[in-house]
Scaffold this active site. Structure first.
Site, PDB file in Angstrom:
ATOM      1  N   HIS A   1      45.335  45.786  38.164  1.00  0.00           N
ATOM      2  CA  HIS A   1      44.199  46.339  38.985  1.00  0.00           C
ATOM      3  C   HIS A   1      43.501  45.417  39.461  1.00  0.00           C
ATOM      4  O   HIS A   1      42.685  44.649  38.776  1.00  0.00           O
ATOM      5  CB  HIS A   1      43.473  47.378  38.038  1.00  0.00           C
ATOM      6  CG  HIS A   1      42.227  47.897  38.677  1.00  0.00           C
ATOM      7  ND1 HIS A   1      41.270  48.212  37.949  1.00  0.00           N
ATOM      8  CD2 HIS A   1      41.968  48.140  39.966  1.00  0.00           C
ATOM      9  CE1 HIS A   1      40.188  48.666  38.716  1.00  0.00           C
ATOM     10  NE2 HIS A   1      40.831  48.765  39.836  1.00  0.00           N
TER      11      HIS A   1
ATOM     12  N   SER B   1      43.215  52.043  40.297  1.00  0.00           N
ATOM     13  CA  SER B   1      42.164  51.693  39.488  1.00  0.00           C
ATOM     14  C   SER B   1      41.956  53.196  38.580  1.00  0.00           C
ATOM     15  O   SER B   1      41.141  52.807  37.587  1.00  0.00           O
ATOM     16  CB  SER B   1      41.100  51.900  40.576  1.00  0.00           C
ATOM     17  OG  SER B   1      41.290  53.076  41.075  1.00  0.00           O
TER      18      SER B   1
ATOM     19  N   LYS C   1      52.526  57.430  44.740  1.00  0.00           N
ATOM     20  CA  LYS C   1      52.783  56.001  44.002  1.00  0.00           C
ATOM     21  C   LYS C   1      54.232  56.286  43.309  1.00  0.00           C
ATOM     22  O   LYS C   1      55.039  55.438  43.236  1.00  0.00           O
ATOM     23  CB  LYS C   1      51.678  55.785  43.240  1.00  0.00           C
ATOM     24  CG  LYS C   1      50.621  55.103  43.790  1.00  0.00           C
ATOM     25  CD  LYS C   1      49.520  54.737  42.706  1.00  0.00           C
ATOM     26  CE  LYS C   1      48.352  54.114  43.363  1.00  0.00           C
ATOM     27  NZ  LYS C   1      48.679  52.732  43.969  1.00  0.00           N
TER      28      LYS C   1
ATOM     29  N   GLU D   1      42.694  43.471  35.938  1.00  0.00           N
ATOM     30  CA  GLU D   1      43.026  44.293  34.662  1.00  0.00           C
ATOM     31  C   GLU D   1      44.503  44.538  34.425  1.00  0.00           C
ATOM     32  O   GLU D   1      44.924  44.895  35.438  1.00  0.00           O
ATOM     33  CB  GLU D   1      42.284  45.666  34.980  1.00  0.00           C
ATOM     34  CG  GLU D   1      41.148  45.791  34.148  1.00  0.00           C
ATOM     35  CD  GLU D   1      40.420  47.492  34.169  1.00  0.00           C
ATOM     36  OE1 GLU D   1      39.995  47.844  33.170  1.00  0.00           O
ATOM     37  OE2 GLU D   1      40.522  48.028  35.129  1.00  0.00           O
TER      38      GLU D   1
ATOM     39  N   ASN E   1      36.558  51.217  34.933  1.00  0.00           N
ATOM     40  CA  ASN E   1      36.101  52.350  35.495  1.00  0.00           C
ATOM     41  C   ASN E   1      35.705  53.319  34.423  1.00  0.00           C
ATOM     42  O   ASN E   1      34.755  54.102  34.419  1.00  0.00           O
ATOM     43  CB  ASN E   1      37.065  52.935  36.237  1.00  0.00           C
ATOM     44  CG  ASN E   1      36.925  52.328  37.519  1.00  0.00           C
ATOM     45  OD1 ASN E   1      36.152  52.170  38.062  1.00  0.00           O
ATOM     46  ND2 ASN E   1      38.143  52.144  38.465  1.00  0.00           N
TER      47      ASN E   1
END
Length: 715
Positions: free
Chosen positions: A451, A430, A408, A463, A501
């Site tokens: 997210h 996430s 990323k 999110e 999460n």
């Protein structure tokens, strides 16, 4: 002018017709609040006292007719006893009855949305003409309630008991064609012909060409069902609805019981039964939770509007990384009107992404929710590419490559050099820290998390994760883009797991502890599904992906080692080591076979039990209360921590995140509402009961303070 109030005016128009117009001052919509009800009472009295009135035309001065009762006024009313609530409803019905009993024909011209009390107003008139653009319905069950202004009495007598049960128990917004087919309205016309058609029909009634008196008497009389027919209709409906709601939503069943009880009664007695049923539901925890969710949703919409004032427009978007997730994001953006570039490093990824978008659009066409020509327009808004050549005018980018920080960071650094300085860059991660990903960026103020939840087209939540250096303009821009995509954005601050999460994995940890101590994962799944989750924890892990679960669990253990780092080997780790990743490869806690519709169907697999046998205690039966406590306590404590640490601003947003993100049972209202229902003192006592299980079950000091002071999250 016959009457002029703050919500209603009555004027004489042609042919002795009095136009009773709803036009609530200071509001963009009409609704039944205290002012409107008082005005209606006064307006009806004014019409009653005017001998020049030959008929009454009910209209709206706004784009909608009436959206329903003002739910913000429910709070105080619902704190009263059942008897007091029933009396409050009965007082309102005196007003509707007075309108219905006017000595002249009445007709409602439904120009826009008429829901709840708004549609009940329509039913109180003798005739109804509807615009082809309007929608009508009684959605009270979605708030854990049932109609209270005569809906359960008048609708069955207008459209028949079978249709009325469907309308009331489904709570749907019905289009004009269905309303006409079922007999809820007398005519449907083009919007620009509504007033003309309504006046003409009312004049026919005044002239005696339409027997409006017979229609009125039918509405006020007993239902035309004999004892056997009544039993067949209502008992069959109760059985079907009970199966659908699994006993978790009492409102539809109570509505059917009320209609059944009132079937052999005239209007006034029937309305008494409705008032009692409404009052009974108003005191349930389910209605309080569902009304709370409605209010939470309104708060989120208000916040999104505030962000919208400072947001930069996203006229063109881009997604990096095609595949299923990238294709889903591209589909959602294009479907809602924002053109999007879809970039991947390989042709195969592009093909997979386009295939996903094409499949989702084809389903819409198949279900007649979209015309083939429209499908083509949406696909044309998705521009696949293998290069950054056309990224010079992109406003917002969603990076959706593999969930690996090194990959990323490399992709984001490359991307930052290919877009304009003002372009907002987001990461669809996430679990990976936004601050970590932003560390090497030149413009961290333009970077944040976005997210999406899988599958993108079905999950309403996004999110929006704010990093330490993220600008408010960047947050506002991404909130506005998510809203434009038809999603519900919730802004949270950066931490391991963010909000959803971070709160979900303590729940999984509670589940892992149960298995370690000898619980059967099938039994746990059944209990938590009965509690209201769409799937139990073992099944959910299979759907999420065991490999994804293990990765996220590692992130959480590193971030919060005091409570999330396990001192035992979990059943999930065993599954991972044995390459049982869940639905994605056909085996996890369960085995997956394809059903007749081509969808994965879970079946019990003894091999799973054999594999986890070395890491779990001898099989032991747990009662449902202990299973619920051991799963729910860690989740609830973690949501409390998120609020105390400022990860999420309000209990409203915290609860909506769980409802929309993990399918928390809506009728329980979310984790904060659930703790309020249990009572914080009781909840803390329950935590102490399981204190031996470790820090996951240790309430915060603030929770203990709330318990001592009798405080709650929602007051």
């Amino acid at each position: 002018m016959i009457y002029e109030g703050k919500a209603i005016t009555v004027n004489m128009i042609e042919g002795g017709i009095a136009e009773l117009k709803f036009d609530l001052q200071g509001d963009s919509v009409n609704k039944f609040n205290r002012v409107t009800l008082e005005d209606l009472q006064a307006a009806v009295a004014a019409v009653q006292g005017n001998s020049d009135v030959k008929g009454v035309l009910v209209t709206s001065g706004k784009d909608v007719f009436i959206v329903g009762a003002d739910i913000t006024e429910f709070g105080d009313a619902f704190k009263k006893s059942e008897e007091e609530i029933a009396a409050w409803v009965a007082q309102a019905n005196v007003i509707f009855n007075a309108f219905e009993d006017l000595p002249v024909p009445t007709l409602t011209a439904i120009n826009g949305i008429a829901l709840g009390g708004g549609f009940e107003m329509c039913l109180a008139s003798d005739l109804r003409v509807m615009s082809d653009k309007a929608k009508v319905g009684l959605p009270e069950v979605k708030l854990g309630l049932m109609p209270g202004f005569g809906g359960t009495v008048r609708l069955p007598r207008v459209i028949g008991a079978d249709n009325a049960i469907e309308w009331i128990c489904m709570g749907a917004e019905n289009r004009a064609d269905k309303a006409l087919k079922d007999g809820a309205v007398d005519a449907v016309v083009a919007a620009d012909k509504l007033r003309e058609a309504a006046v003409a029909m009312l004049q026919s009634a005044i002239a005696g060409e339409l027997n409006w008196q017979a229609r009125r008497e039918e509405k006020k009389a007993k239902l035309k069902l004999n004892a056997m027919e009544s039993m067949m209709v209502f008992e069959t409906a109760k059985g079907f609805v009970a199966g659908q709601t699994k006993g978790q939503y009492p409102a539809p069943i109570e509505a059917i019981k009320t209609m059944q009880k009132a079937a052999g009664q005239g209007r006034d007695k029937a309305l008494e039964a409705e008032a009692k049923g409404f009052a009974k539901l108003a005191k349930t925890t389910e209605s309080q939770a569902l009304i709370g969710l409605f209010m939470n949703d309104q708060l989120l919409k208000k916040k999104a509007k505030v962000y919208g004032k400072t947001a930069k427009p996203t006229k063109k978007a881009a997604v990096l990384g095609a595949g299923i997730m990238g294709g889903g994001i591209a589909y959602q953006s294009a479907l809602k009107g924002t053109p999007i570039m879809m970039k991947d490093i390989a042709e195969a990824g592009i093909e997979l992404g386009l295939s996903e978008a094409n499949k989702l659009l084809a389903k819409r066409v198949e279900k007649k929710r979209m015309k083939p020509l429209e499908m083509g327009d949406v696909l044309n808004r998705i521009r696949p590419t293998l290069s950054y050549a056309e990224f010079n005018d992109v406003d917002t980018v969603v990076e959706a490559v593999v969930e690996n920080p090194k990959v990323k960071k490399m992709v984001l650094a490359e991307l930052e050099d290919k877009v304009r300085e003002e372009t907002i860059i987001t990461s669809n991660t996430s679990t990976i820290s936004i601050d970590l990903l932003a560390a090497d960026l030149k413009r961290p103020e333009n970077f944040l998390g976005m997210h999406f939840f899988n599958p993108v087209h079905m999950m309403p939540l996004v999110e929006i994760i704010r990093g330490k250096k993220t600008s408010e303009e960047a947050v506002a821009t991404v909130v506005a883009y998510a809203t434009a995509m038809g999603k519900t954005p919730i802004v949270v601050n950066d931490c391991p797991g963010f909000l959803v999460n971070r709160v979900l994995f303590p729940y999984f940890a509670g589940f892992a502890g149960l298995l370690r101590d000898g619980a059967d994962f099938q039994a746990v799944d059944k209990v938590m599904e009965k509690f209201g989750f769409p799937m139990g924890p073992a099944y959910l892990l299979d759907v999420v992906g065991i490999d994804t679960g293990v990765h996220a669990n590692e992130v959480m253990a590193e971030g919060f080692p005091d409570r999330m780092k396990a001192d035992f080997k979990s059943a999930m780790e065993v599954m991972y080591e044995n390459k049982r990743y869940g639905q994605k490869n056909g085996v996890g806690f369960y085995k997956y076979e394809t059903d007749k519709k081509g969808k994965p169907k879970k079946v019990v697999d003894q091999a799973a039990y054999d594999l986890i046998a070395p890491v779990v205690a001898e099989r032991k039966e747990y009662d449902a209360e202990e299973i619920i406590a051991r799963c729910m306590i860690p989740m609830c404590i973690e949501i409390a921590r998120c609020l105390e640490e400022g990860i999420v601003d309000t209990p409203n947003e915290a609860d909506m995140g769980l409802i929309f993100g993990i399918g928390f049972p809506p009728f329980r209202g979310g984790a904060c509402r659930y703790m309020d229902t249990v009572g914080m003192a009781n909840f803390v006592a329950l935590c102490d009961k399981f204190a031996s299980l470790g820090n996951l079950y240790k309430p915060t000091d603030r929770m203990r303070e709330m318990a001592a002071n009798g405080e709650s999250y929602f007051g």
